[in-house]
Write an enzyme that holds these catalytic residues in place. Structure first.
Site, PDB file in Angstrom:
ATOM      1  CB  CYS A  75      15.366 -11.979  47.147  1.00 54.11           C
ATOM      2  SG  CYS A  75      14.098 -10.811  46.660  1.00 54.11           S
ATOM      3  CD  GLU A  76      16.674 -10.154  39.854  1.00 56.05           C
ATOM      4  OE1 GLU A  76      17.882 -10.292  39.587  1.00 56.05           O
ATOM      5  OE2 GLU A  76      15.775 -10.226  38.994  1.00 56.05           O
ATOM      6  CG  HIS A  77      12.111  -9.017  43.097  1.00 57.19           C
ATOM      7  ND1 HIS A  77      11.379 -10.172  42.967  1.00 57.19           N
ATOM      8  CD2 HIS A  77      12.501  -8.671  41.852  1.00 57.19           C
ATOM      9  CE1 HIS A  77      11.307 -10.505  41.695  1.00 57.19           C
ATOM     10  NE2 HIS A  77      11.983  -9.622  40.992  1.00 57.19           N
ATOM     11  CG  HIS A  78      12.247  -7.635  48.707  1.00 58.48           C
ATOM     12  ND1 HIS A  78      11.661  -8.649  47.977  1.00 58.48           N
ATOM     13  CD2 HIS A  78      11.274  -6.718  48.941  1.00 58.48           C
ATOM     14  CE1 HIS A  78      10.384  -8.359  47.782  1.00 58.48           C
ATOM     15  NE2 HIS A  78      10.118  -7.203  48.342  1.00 58.48           N
ATOM     16  CD  GLN A 116      12.391 -20.966  45.065  1.00 58.68           C
ATOM     17  OE1 GLN A 116      11.938 -20.156  45.875  1.00 58.68           O
ATOM     18  NE2 GLN A 116      12.044 -22.231  45.043  1.00 58.68           N
ATOM     19  CG  HIS A 144      11.763 -16.346  48.906  1.00 59.24           C
ATOM     20  ND1 HIS A 144      12.421 -15.762  47.849  1.00 59.24           N
ATOM     21  CD2 HIS A 144      11.504 -17.628  48.545  1.00 59.24           C
ATOM     22  CE1 HIS A 144      12.529 -16.647  46.869  1.00 59.24           C
ATOM     23  NE2 HIS A 144      11.975 -17.778  47.261  1.00 59.24           N
ATOM     24  CB  CYS A 146      11.790 -10.525  50.772  1.00 58.35           C
ATOM     25  SG  CYS A 146      11.406 -11.706  49.479  1.00 58.35           S
TER      26      CYS A 146
HETATM   27 ZN    ZN Z   1      12.198 -10.760  47.705  1.00 61.91          ZN
END
Ligand code: ZN
Length: 181
Positions: A75-78, A116, A144, A146
């Protein structure tokens, strides 16, 4: 990826977290993390073209479905893993591709910093571009970390995403969904 820079950044991160990175368990951690990133991001700048061009001619015009293609991505956010399974359905237009090549296509796009939704649509687009079926429909079901290890901590909650490219009639999409549920 600049391996030395990643190692340095992980050292800095451990320092910033207040850890003693000279202790036994952490000594090799920056190097291990760099090696792990090299592997989980190995799909960056790759294309599935070479896989999807290995085709066989067919006059079969009905849907081909491959289900349960397991993947893990980041996941590129976390910068935390998300993982699950993907089903790919396509309607051939004169040619089909070896089933392992669909799994390889998934790998190319999973081994990147991702979300995703984009993973799902990039797979559909790539298949449309190189295999050129009449239509393709991709379903991705993922968990996920995260979400399950932090934040709302919904253990086992799944996210479903769909992507269609070309012409894949709704009735056939429903058939595919019934098959994989
Ligand atoms: Zn994430």
């Amino acid at each position: 990826m600049d391996r030395e820079k990643v190692i340095k950044a992980v050292e800095d991160l451990l320092d910033a977290l207040g850890e003693d990175r000279t202790r036994e368990g952490l000594k090799e951690t920056p190097r291990r993390v760099a090696d792990a990133y090299a592997e989980i991001l190995s799909g960056e700048n790759q294309s599935a073209k070479e896989h999807l061009l290995k085709t066989f001619n067919t006059d079969c015009g009905d849907v081909v479905v491959e289900t349960d293609i397991y993947f893990s991505s980041t996941c590129e956010h976390h910068l935390m893993p998300f993982f699950g399974k993907i089903a790919i359905a396509y309607i051939p237009d004169g040619k089909v591709v070896g089933l392992s090549k669909l799994a390889r296509t998934v790998e190319v796009f999973a081994k990147r910093l991702q979300i995703q939704e984009r993973l799902t649509s990039e797979i559909a687009q790539e298949i449309m571009k190189y295999l050129s079926p009449k239509g393709v429909f991709v379903v991705c079901e993922a968990e996920h970390t995260c979400m399950t290890c932090r934040g709302v901590k919904k253990a086992g909650s799944k996210t479903l995403t769909f992507a269609t490219a070309g012409d894949f009639p709704e009735k056939k999409r429903e058939e595919v969904l019934a098959l994989i549920r």
